[in-house]
Design a protein around this motif. Sequence first.
Motif, mmCIF file in Angstrom:
data_model
loop_
_atom_site.group_PDB
_atom_site.id
_atom_site.type_symbol
_atom_site.label_atom_id
_atom_site.label_comp_id
_atom_site.label_asym_id
_atom_site.label_seq_id
_atom_site.Cartn_x
_atom_site.Cartn_y
_atom_site.Cartn_z
ATOM 1 N N GLU A 352 96.143 -31.027 88.923
ATOM 2 C CA GLU A 352 96.773 -30.701 87.219
ATOM 3 C C GLU A 352 97.818 -30.803 87.210
ATOM 4 O O GLU A 352 98.740 -30.051 86.660
ATOM 5 N N LYS A 353 98.073 -32.267 85.928
ATOM 6 C CA LYS A 353 99.753 -32.422 85.225
ATOM 7 C C LYS A 353 99.241 -32.747 83.525
ATOM 8 O O LYS A 353 98.675 -33.464 83.066
ATOM 9 N N ASN A 354 100.423 -31.979 83.015
ATOM 10 C CA ASN A 354 100.629 -32.429 82.108
ATOM 11 C C ASN A 354 102.019 -32.604 81.355
ATOM 12 O O ASN A 354 102.456 -31.968 82.270
ATOM 13 N N SER A 356 104.974 -34.109 78.993
ATOM 14 C CA SER A 356 105.369 -35.513 77.363
ATOM 15 C C SER A 356 107.097 -36.231 78.090
ATOM 16 O O SER A 356 107.765 -35.236 78.334
ATOM 17 N N ARG A 384 98.621 -40.408 77.908
ATOM 18 C CA ARG A 384 98.308 -39.435 78.779
ATOM 19 C C ARG A 384 99.053 -39.372 80.094
ATOM 20 O O ARG A 384 99.340 -38.513 80.764
ATOM 21 N N SER A 387 103.008 -39.842 80.808
ATOM 22 C CA SER A 387 104.016 -38.998 80.767
ATOM 23 C C SER A 387 104.041 -37.821 82.009
ATOM 24 O O SER A 387 104.880 -37.970 82.373
ATOM 25 N N VAL A 388 102.755 -38.387 83.008
ATOM 26 C CA VAL A 388 102.652 -37.488 84.587
ATOM 27 C C VAL A 388 103.343 -38.600 85.432
ATOM 28 O O VAL A 388 103.924 -37.842 87.115
ATOM 29 N N VAL A 420 107.692 -32.602 82.373
ATOM 30 C CA VAL A 420 105.882 -32.219 83.584
ATOM 31 C C VAL A 420 105.607 -30.214 84.073
ATOM 32 O O VAL A 420 106.246 -30.193 84.291
ATOM 33 N N SER A 421 104.497 -30.200 83.916
ATOM 34 C CA SER A 421 103.644 -28.965 83.717
ATOM 35 C C SER A 421 102.661 -29.208 84.862
ATOM 36 O O SER A 421 102.268 -30.272 84.966
#
Length: 470
Positions: A352-354, A356, A384, A387-388, A420-421
């Motif tokens: 799971e990667k989010n 900006s 979306r 960004s990762v 990035v998370s």
Amino acid sequence: MTERPRLERLWSLLLAPRDIAALVAFRMALGLLITVSSIRFLAYGWVDVLFTRPRFHFTYWGFDWVPALPAPWMHAVFAALGVLGLCLTAGLFYRVTTVLLFVAFSYVQLVDVSNYLNHYYLVSLLLGLLIFVPAHRAFSIDAWRKPALRSETLPAWCTLLLRFQVTVVYVFAGLAKLTADWLIHAQPLNIWLAARTSMPFVGPLLEERWVAYAAAWSGFLFDTTIAAFLLSRRLRPFAYVVVVVFHAATSLLFPIGMFPFIMVTAALVFFDSSWPRRMAARLRGVSRAEGIEPPPAPAPRVPGWQGQAALGVVLAYALLQVAMPLRTHLYGGNVLWHEQGMRFSWRVMAREKNGSVTFIVIQSATGREWHVSPGEYLTRLQEREMSVQPDLILQLARHIARDFEARGLGPVQVHADARVSLNGRAAQLLVDPDVDLAREVDGLGAKPWILPAPDSPPIRLRPTLRAQAH
């Protein structure tokens, strides 16, 4: 009696006649899936959203020459895929159909990297293999039109090759889950399941950590072992029930489109070659003694140099399919973070990667600075994905540089503030903000401007009061 040479025994195994019925059923099912998928893309407007509406398309390395067609032509491609899927099911103009399907389906995948999905990559591979598998020699319009084409058997290599391909998918999908995040921390499943608590009946349970752990270990064990169980004649029926239940559950829990249907269909290649005949016989009340098996074919002969060359090509293909998922180890680090070697490696639902990203454009001559949002160039879906993924960040940075220079503002430097998370961790920088991405070149080599992955554990979600009450 002297033992036959190993090569001769190998050819006897590969060329042994097998009932064509199972591969006919697979051909029909795959064709229907392609048709249904094409109709969904047209009906839901996804052709416009994913292919014609974007003003910029991310390309695969070495395939930047593949163009995105204008809207009418793109719709025509998907309409053609739907028709060709029916032709595949019916066995009409099979050789031409499989080639056109492979080319058209692969083209759709190559138009934009941000649309990459593992299961559509698998469909492209299966279509490529079917070009060489004569699954139209029975139960097809081609066989009806040309009686000389008819055959009740196919050589065993046709089934073995398809089984190998599906086995590779499952095994490497399982090995991709052999990580601390997945097995020790049950992430990202804990995040995904906790977001589904509104489901009736089971919703409150889905944010319990033990459920996430059970799902994580079940998914790992399923992927790594299911191919072996499907290869076992005694365990195959039970294993296929597990396949159906597993993919039905993932379909209910996660928005993954056609993936479960494609994998349930692909698993059919593991069944005995005569299973469709036996099923049809049971439905008609015909016993085995009344002749539901095809007539035996003559014993195979060891081929000449052409056969040896074909075997070499098949072995090279098999080696490539094993090497592609393993190539990420050449880069070191965490592939879920740096993404180098991520695609085409069957890392299915592994993270799971989010993130900006803001691009900082600096005019070299004056030092003038602009902060550029990716939304000025991309759709929300593209942004979306970009960004990762570092290589997509690089592609957009270079495009922004060309755009500024085309407006007479160049030469410029382009830097990226990309945060990035990964699996719920606190966001951190993905790429070096001091590197001028406009001067970096994409390729297969390691990208030193990608910063190291976080070494902290992923997020640990606590059940809500509602879940604790249950």
